[in-house]
Structures are given as structure tokens and as C-alpha cells.
Write an enzyme that holds these catalytic residues in place. Structure first.
Site, PDB file in Angstrom:
ATOM      1  N   SER A   8       1.147  -0.815  -0.115  1.00  0.00           N
ATOM      2  CA  SER A   8       0.177  -0.260  -0.009  1.00  0.00           C
ATOM      3  C   SER A   8       0.851   1.275   0.145  1.00  0.00           C
ATOM      4  CB  SER A   8      -1.000   0.054   1.254  1.00  0.00           C
ATOM      5  OG  SER A   8      -1.734   1.319   0.965  1.00  0.00           O
ATOM      6  N   HIS A  33      -1.131  -1.160  -4.263  1.00  0.00           N
ATOM      7  CA  HIS A  33      -2.353  -0.732  -3.222  1.00  0.00           C
ATOM      8  C   HIS A  33      -2.039   0.404  -3.202  1.00  0.00           C
ATOM      9  CE1 HIS A  33      -5.878  -2.627  -0.962  1.00  0.00           C
ATOM     10  NE2 HIS A  33      -5.559  -1.086  -0.755  1.00  0.00           N
ATOM     11  N   ASP A  35      -4.163   3.695  -1.908  1.00  0.00           N
ATOM     12  CA  ASP A  35      -5.992   4.078  -1.197  1.00  0.00           C
ATOM     13  C   ASP A  35      -6.548   5.507  -1.045  1.00  0.00           C
ATOM     14  OD1 ASP A  35      -6.462   1.410   0.793  1.00  0.00           O
ATOM     15  OD2 ASP A  35      -4.433   1.919   1.320  1.00  0.00           O
ATOM     16  N   MET A  37      -9.794   8.606  -0.384  1.00  0.00           N
ATOM     17  CA  MET A  37      -9.989   8.328   0.892  1.00  0.00           C
ATOM     18  C   MET A  37     -10.652   9.744   0.829  1.00  0.00           C
ATOM     19  SD  MET A  37      -8.324   7.148   4.055  1.00  0.00           S
ATOM     20  CE  MET A  37      -7.325   5.055   3.993  1.00  0.00           C
ATOM     21  N   HIS A  66      -8.648   0.940  -4.025  1.00  0.00           N
ATOM     22  CA  HIS A  66      -9.205   0.881  -2.968  1.00  0.00           C
ATOM     23  C   HIS A  66     -10.055   2.904  -2.920  1.00  0.00           C
ATOM     24  CE1 HIS A  66      -9.249  -0.265   1.470  1.00  0.00           C
ATOM     25  NE2 HIS A  66     -11.101   0.113   1.030  1.00  0.00           N
ATOM     26  N   MET A  68     -12.047   4.832  -1.006  1.00  0.00           N
ATOM     27  CA  MET A  68     -12.645   4.780   0.692  1.00  0.00           C
ATOM     28  C   MET A  68     -13.424   5.894  -0.136  1.00  0.00           C
ATOM     29  SD  MET A  68     -10.005   3.155   2.717  1.00  0.00           S
ATOM     30  CE  MET A  68      -9.102   3.222   1.450  1.00  0.00           C
ATOM     31  N   MET A 137     -11.701  -5.923   4.565  1.00  0.00           N
ATOM     32  CA  MET A 137     -10.981  -4.995   5.978  1.00  0.00           C
ATOM     33  C   MET A 137     -10.572  -5.319   6.996  1.00  0.00           C
ATOM     34  SD  MET A 137     -10.747  -2.028   3.905  1.00  0.00           S
ATOM     35  CE  MET A 137      -9.368  -1.403   6.191  1.00  0.00           C
ATOM     36  N   GLY A 142      -9.627   3.790   7.026  1.00  0.00           N
ATOM     37  CA  GLY A 142      -8.691   5.487   8.027  1.00  0.00           C
ATOM     38  C   GLY A 142      -7.812   5.653   7.067  1.00  0.00           C
ATOM     39  N   PHE A 143      -6.929   4.319   7.966  1.00  0.00           N
ATOM     40  CA  PHE A 143      -5.619   4.905   8.458  1.00  0.00           C
ATOM     41  C   PHE A 143      -4.766   3.302   7.695  1.00  0.00           C
ATOM     42  CE2 PHE A 143      -8.232   7.103  10.994  1.00  0.00           C
ATOM     43  CZ  PHE A 143      -7.495   8.171  10.915  1.00  0.00           C
ATOM     44  N   GLY A 144      -3.262   3.999   7.840  1.00  0.00           N
ATOM     45  CA  GLY A 144      -2.436   2.384   7.803  1.00  0.00           C
ATOM     46  C   GLY A 144      -2.129   2.203   9.418  1.00  0.00           C
ATOM     47  N   GLY A 145      -1.691   1.080   9.232  1.00  0.00           N
ATOM     48  CA  GLY A 145      -0.420   0.885  10.359  1.00  0.00           C
ATOM     49  C   GLY A 145      -1.264   0.081  11.615  1.00  0.00           C
ATOM     50  N   ASP A 175      -6.897  -6.693   3.430  1.00  0.00           N
ATOM     51  CA  ASP A 175      -6.548  -4.789   3.861  1.00  0.00           C
ATOM     52  C   ASP A 175      -6.188  -4.827   5.577  1.00  0.00           C
ATOM     53  OD1 ASP A 175      -5.240  -3.021   3.232  1.00  0.00           O
ATOM     54  OD2 ASP A 175      -7.240  -1.940   2.275  1.00  0.00           O
ATOM     55  N   GLY A 176      -5.378  -3.974   5.667  1.00  0.00           N
ATOM     56  CA  GLY A 176      -4.730  -4.095   7.047  1.00  0.00           C
ATOM     57  C   GLY A 176      -4.346  -4.854   8.249  1.00  0.00           C
ATOM     58  N   GLY A 177      -3.509  -4.162   8.870  1.00  0.00           N
ATOM     59  CA  GLY A 177      -2.717  -4.735   9.823  1.00  0.00           C
ATOM     60  C   GLY A 177      -1.765  -6.148   9.498  1.00  0.00           C
ATOM     61  N   GLY A 197       0.752  -2.103   4.347  1.00  0.00           N
ATOM     62  CA  GLY A 197       1.364  -0.970   3.907  1.00  0.00           C
ATOM     63  C   GLY A 197       2.259  -0.966   5.068  1.00  0.00           C
TER      64      GLY A 197
HETATM   65  C1  DX5 Z   1      -6.559   1.332   5.288  1.00  0.00           C
HETATM   66  C2  DX5 Z   1      -5.985   1.072   3.670  1.00  0.00           C
HETATM   67  C3  DX5 Z   1      -5.067  -0.205   4.031  1.00  0.00           C
HETATM   68  C4  DX5 Z   1      -3.510   0.282   4.716  1.00  0.00           C
HETATM   69  C5  DX5 Z   1      -2.698  -0.483   5.158  1.00  0.00           C
HETATM   70  O1  DX5 Z   1      -7.552   2.129   5.465  1.00  0.00           O
HETATM   71  O2  DX5 Z   1      -6.676   0.535   2.877  1.00  0.00           O
HETATM   72  O3  DX5 Z   1      -5.054   0.084   2.106  1.00  0.00           O
HETATM   73  O4  DX5 Z   1      -3.561   1.234   3.554  1.00  0.00           O
HETATM   74  O5  DX5 Z   1      -2.282  -0.225   5.860  1.00  0.00           O
HETATM   75  P1  DX5 Z   1      -1.226  -1.612   6.606  1.00  0.00           P
HETATM   76  O6  DX5 Z   1      -0.970  -2.730   6.593  1.00  0.00           O
HETATM   77  O7  DX5 Z   1      -0.455  -0.325   7.149  1.00  0.00           O
HETATM   78  O8  DX5 Z   1      -2.279  -1.493   7.788  1.00  0.00           O
HETATM   79 ZN    ZN Z   2      -6.465  -0.658   1.362  1.00  0.00          ZN
END
Ligand code: DX5
Ligand code: ZN
Length: 217
Positions: A8, A33, A35, A37, A66, A68, A137, A142-145, A175-177, A197
Site C-alpha cells: 500500500s 495498492h 488507497d 479516502m 481501493h 473509501m 477489511m 481510514g488509516f495505515g498502521g 487489507d489492514g494490519g 503498508g
Molecule cells: C486502510 C487502508 C489500507 C492500509 C493498509 O484504510 O485501506 O490499505 O493502507 O496499511 P497497513 O498494512 O499499514 O495496515
Molecule cells: Zn486499502
């Protein structure tokens, strides 16, 4: 069979985006990927077409976009023009999901439906034969990490069963974590595509992190 990997770009250093693009181009990763938003569907604003166009110019792998955003129908053709190879729309915002999915395919992209952690797999029963990808999801968007939600494992198993029962060809994207510990269990549970990400971009060696996520066996 190893899963596809889509790093990502949201986790990249945007002051050095070209470096991140080149790194992914040269890596074993499969897709980018991307994102997008809108600050309405999710409590964050990321980027839009200008950044997409920079990616389109330099990326040599598919852009897995993706969305959002609350009104994806408005922008389907524009995302195609900006280089999207696949387009994910959220189940939670589509009033006429079947129509949206057909429009994405008609525009020449892979059609993907994304579901939030609270949306049950059973909501997809009547669309599973129309989509190319289901994006599950594993954090709230909304956020990475963020921290991976363990309940995702149950969902992947139920989704895999729905796909088999329906003779659907849909692929499962998580997708996510996603990290070095849960990648293999996710693939074993039925994931076909992993998004990562932070695990890639916070690594001291992103190429090695990608290599591991591609083949965590
Ligand atoms: C969250 C995004 C994810 C995010 C993944 O809203 O859709 O794609 O960037 O990031 P990580 O892998 O850091 O959770
Ligand atoms: Zn995503």
C-alpha cells in the site's frame, strides 16, 4: 500457491514517492495498492487523481485502487483513465451495488467489493458471482498502521465457503494490519491477495519484507 502481494502506497514517504514506486517495480510484489479516502466515508483524506497519475506514469505493475469514498459511481471512468486495473468499492456505500460492479467491469477493470469489519459475509451472497475480488477489511478503514482484527480469520473461512458453495471465481484480498506473523495463517485460511503498508514501508529492508510476505512458507 503463494498469495499475490499488493504493497500500500499510503505508507510510503510521499516526499520520495518515485523511490517507493521504483522499489515496488523492482520487488517481487504483484500490484500497487492505492488507497483513496474522501474524509466522509472514513475520517481521513489521502490523495486523488494527481497522485494516481504519477503512479500511472511510473508503475510497471497493476494499480489496485481501493475507494473509501461515498459516491464511487461518479468516478469509475476517471479512475480507469488514471490507470486503475482493479477498482474496489465499499459495500456500505453502494445503493445499487450490482449496477456499480457492472459499470466497473464495463469500463475494463477488475471489479472488487470491499467489506468493513462489521459487515457480514452473508451480505455478499447475491453478488459473489459478479465480483472478481472481495476485499476484506481487517482494520477499520481510514488509516495505515492499525492492529489486525483477529475475527478476520473467521470471516475468511466463511467467505471461502461461500465462494466454493456458489462456484464463484472471486479472489479474497485482505487489507489492514497484515504482518510477518499473520501472512501465512491468512494464506492458509484462504487469502489470495495480501495488502501490506506498514510492514513493507516501516521495514529497514522493504525488499526483504516483500520477499517474506510473498513466500512466508
Ligand atoms: C486502510 C487502508 C489500507 C492500509 C493498509 O484504510 O485501506 O490499505 O493502507 O496499511 P497497513 O498494512 O499499514 O495496515
Ligand atoms: Zn486499502
Amino acid at each position: 500457491m503463494p498469495a499475490l502481494l499488493a504493497p500500500s502506497i499510503l505508507a510510503a514517504d510521499f516526499s520520495n514517492l518515485k523511490w517507493a514506486i521504483d522499489m515496488i517495480n523492482e520487488s517481487e510484489a504483484d500490484w500497487f495498492h492505492v488507497d483513496v479516502m474522501d474524509g466522509v466515508f472514513v475520517p481521513n483524506i489521502s490523495f486523488g487523481f494527481p497522485v494516481m497519475k504519477a503512479l500511472q506514469k511510473h508503475a510497471t505493475k497493476m494499480l489496485d485502487v481501493h475507494l473509501m469514498i461515498i459516491d464511487p459511481d461518479k468516478y469509475i471512468d476517471e479512475f480507469k483513465k488514471a490507470g486503475a486495473g482493479s477498482l474496489s468499492v465499499h459495500y456500505e456505500v453502494c445503493r445499487n451495488l450490482h449496477r456499480t460492479i457492472q459499470a466497473i467491469k464495463h469500463a475494463g477493470m477488475k471489479a472488487s467489493v470491499a467489506i468493513n469489519p462489521h459487515t457480514p459475509v452473508s451480505a455478499l451472497t447475491d453478488i459473489i458471482n459478479d465480483v472478481d475480488i472481495v476485499l476484506v477489511m481487517s482494520v477499520n478503514p481510514g488509516f495505515g498502521g492499525q492492529k489486525f482484527i483477529q475475527h478476520t480469520f473467521d470471516k475468511v473461512l466463511r467467505l471461502k465457503q461461500l465462494i466454493i458453495d456458489s462456484s464463484s471465481k472471486a479472489k479474497i484480498e485482505i487489507d489492514g494490519g497484515v504482518d510477518l506473523d499473520n501472512a501465512l495463517p491468512l494464506i492458509r485460511a484462504g487469502a489470495d491477495i495480501l495488502v501490506a503498508g506498514n510492514t513493507v514501508f516501516s521495514s529497514p529492508n522493504p525488499l526483504e519484507a516483500i520477499k517474506f510476505l510473498k513466500d512466508p512458507l
